[in-house]
Motif scaffolding. Structure first.
Motif, PDB file in Angstrom:
ATOM      1  N   LEU A   1      -4.358  27.831  63.631  1.00  0.00           N
ATOM      2  CA  LEU A   1      -3.226  26.921  63.829  1.00  0.00           C
ATOM      3  C   LEU A   1      -3.157  25.821  62.775  1.00  0.00           C
ATOM      4  CD1 LEU A   1      -3.462  26.554  67.711  1.00  0.00           C
ATOM      5  CD2 LEU A   1      -1.627  27.694  66.441  1.00  0.00           C
ATOM      6  N   THR A   2      -4.306  25.440  62.215  1.00  0.00           N
ATOM      7  CA  THR A   2      -4.340  24.310  61.281  1.00  0.00           C
ATOM      8  C   THR A   2      -4.547  24.712  59.827  1.00  0.00           C
ATOM      9  OG1 THR A   2      -6.726  24.018  61.548  1.00  0.00           O
ATOM     10  CG2 THR A   2      -5.278  22.763  63.035  1.00  0.00           C
ATOM     11  N   GLY A   3      -5.100  25.895  59.596  1.00  0.00           N
ATOM     12  CA  GLY A   3      -5.446  26.289  58.232  1.00  0.00           C
ATOM     13  C   GLY A   3      -6.780  25.709  57.783  1.00  0.00           C
ATOM     14  N   LEU A   4      -7.487  25.029  58.674  1.00  0.00           N
ATOM     15  CA  LEU A   4      -8.799  24.464  58.365  1.00  0.00           C
ATOM     16  C   LEU A   4      -9.883  25.498  58.636  1.00  0.00           C
ATOM     17  CD1 LEU A   4      -8.351  21.007  60.132  1.00  0.00           C
ATOM     18  CD2 LEU A   4      -8.341  21.424  57.665  1.00  0.00           C
ATOM     19  N   THR A   5     -11.027  25.310  58.010  1.00  0.00           N
ATOM     20  CA  THR A   5     -12.169  26.172  58.288  1.00  0.00           C
ATOM     21  C   THR A   5     -12.961  25.583  59.452  1.00  0.00           C
ATOM     22  OG1 THR A   5     -13.660  24.988  56.796  1.00  0.00           O
ATOM     23  CG2 THR A   5     -12.355  26.805  55.833  1.00  0.00           C
ATOM     24  N   GLU A   6     -13.817  26.405  60.056  1.00  0.00           N
ATOM     25  CA  GLU A   6     -14.682  25.892  61.119  1.00  0.00           C
ATOM     26  C   GLU A   6     -15.564  24.774  60.590  1.00  0.00           C
ATOM     27  OE1 GLU A   6     -16.852  28.755  63.435  1.00  0.00           O
ATOM     28  OE2 GLU A   6     -15.096  30.056  63.642  1.00  0.00           O
ATOM     29  N   ARG A   7     -16.029  24.925  59.369  1.00  0.00           N
ATOM     30  CA  ARG A   7     -16.881  23.899  58.757  1.00  0.00           C
ATOM     31  C   ARG A   7     -16.151  22.563  58.659  1.00  0.00           C
ATOM     32  NH1 ARG A   7     -19.892  24.219  52.882  1.00  0.00           N
ATOM     33  NH2 ARG A   7     -20.971  22.254  53.089  1.00  0.00           N
ATOM     34  N   GLN A   8     -14.888  22.586  58.226  1.00  0.00           N
ATOM     35  CA  GLN A   8     -14.106  21.352  58.126  1.00  0.00           C
ATOM     36  C   GLN A   8     -13.943  20.699  59.502  1.00  0.00           C
ATOM     37  OE1 GLN A   8     -10.826  23.368  56.078  1.00  0.00           O
ATOM     38  NE2 GLN A   8     -10.814  21.649  54.646  1.00  0.00           N
ATOM     39  N   ILE A   9     -13.643  21.501  60.500  1.00  0.00           N
ATOM     40  CA  ILE A   9     -13.439  20.973  61.850  1.00  0.00           C
ATOM     41  C   ILE A   9     -14.728  20.356  62.382  1.00  0.00           C
ATOM     42  CG2 ILE A   9     -12.886  21.610  64.231  1.00  0.00           C
ATOM     43  CD1 ILE A   9     -10.976  23.759  62.964  1.00  0.00           C
ATOM     44  N   ARG A  10     -15.851  21.034  62.169  1.00  0.00           N
ATOM     45  CA  ARG A  10     -17.142  20.485  62.608  1.00  0.00           C
ATOM     46  C   ARG A  10     -17.452  19.186  61.862  1.00  0.00           C
ATOM     47  NH1 ARG A  10     -18.561  26.065  62.494  1.00  0.00           N
ATOM     48  NH2 ARG A  10     -19.535  25.754  60.460  1.00  0.00           N
ATOM     49  N   TYR A  11     -17.105  19.123  60.588  1.00  0.00           N
ATOM     50  CA  TYR A  11     -17.306  17.906  59.797  1.00  0.00           C
ATOM     51  C   TYR A  11     -16.477  16.748  60.364  1.00  0.00           C
ATOM     52  CZ  TYR A  11     -17.158  14.699  55.832  1.00  0.00           C
ATOM     53  OH  TYR A  11     -17.229  13.581  55.029  1.00  0.00           O
ATOM     54  N   TYR A  12     -15.231  17.014  60.710  1.00  0.00           N
ATOM     55  CA  TYR A  12     -14.380  15.966  61.289  1.00  0.00           C
ATOM     56  C   TYR A  12     -14.919  15.501  62.634  1.00  0.00           C
ATOM     57  CZ  TYR A  12     -11.049  17.427  57.682  1.00  0.00           C
ATOM     58  OH  TYR A  12     -10.443  17.744  56.500  1.00  0.00           O
ATOM     59  N   GLU A  13     -15.512  16.420  63.382  1.00  0.00           N
ATOM     60  CA  GLU A  13     -16.154  16.031  64.633  1.00  0.00           C
ATOM     61  C   GLU A  13     -17.376  15.147  64.344  1.00  0.00           C
ATOM     62  OE1 GLU A  13     -18.261  17.951  68.591  1.00  0.00           O
ATOM     63  OE2 GLU A  13     -17.751  19.269  66.916  1.00  0.00           O
TER      64      GLU A  13
END
Length: 78
Positions: free
Chosen positions: A14-26
């Motif tokens: 839905l966002t075009g982000l990678t799992e790594r990016q999402i975990r980093y933002y968390e």
């Protein structure tokens, strides 16, 4: 919209982000997913919108520490 029912793989689509990016933002306390008993992250559609907004702001030159205050305040209201 605020129910946390979306798994990270769908959020990536839905966002075009990678799992790594999402975990980093968390990790940077920009997003606050719920966790299942097994530890899987669960997101809401509101979280998806926030992730898209974060991505845009970072591309516009903002830094994660600048965004943390705004998103931490948002999380505290939820």
């Amino acid at each position: 919209m605020s129910n946390k029912v979306i798994r990270i793989g769908a959020v990536c689509e839905l966002t075009g982000l990678t799992e790594r990016q999402i975990r980093y933002y968390e990790e940077k306390q920009l997003i606050f997913p719920d966790r299942t008993r097994g530890g899987a992250r669960k997101f809401s559609y509101e979280d998806v919108d926030i992730l898209k907004e974060i991505q845009t702001k970072l591309q516009d030159g903002f830094h994660t520490f600048e965004l943390r205050k705004a998103y931490a305040r948002h999380h505290m209201r939820s």
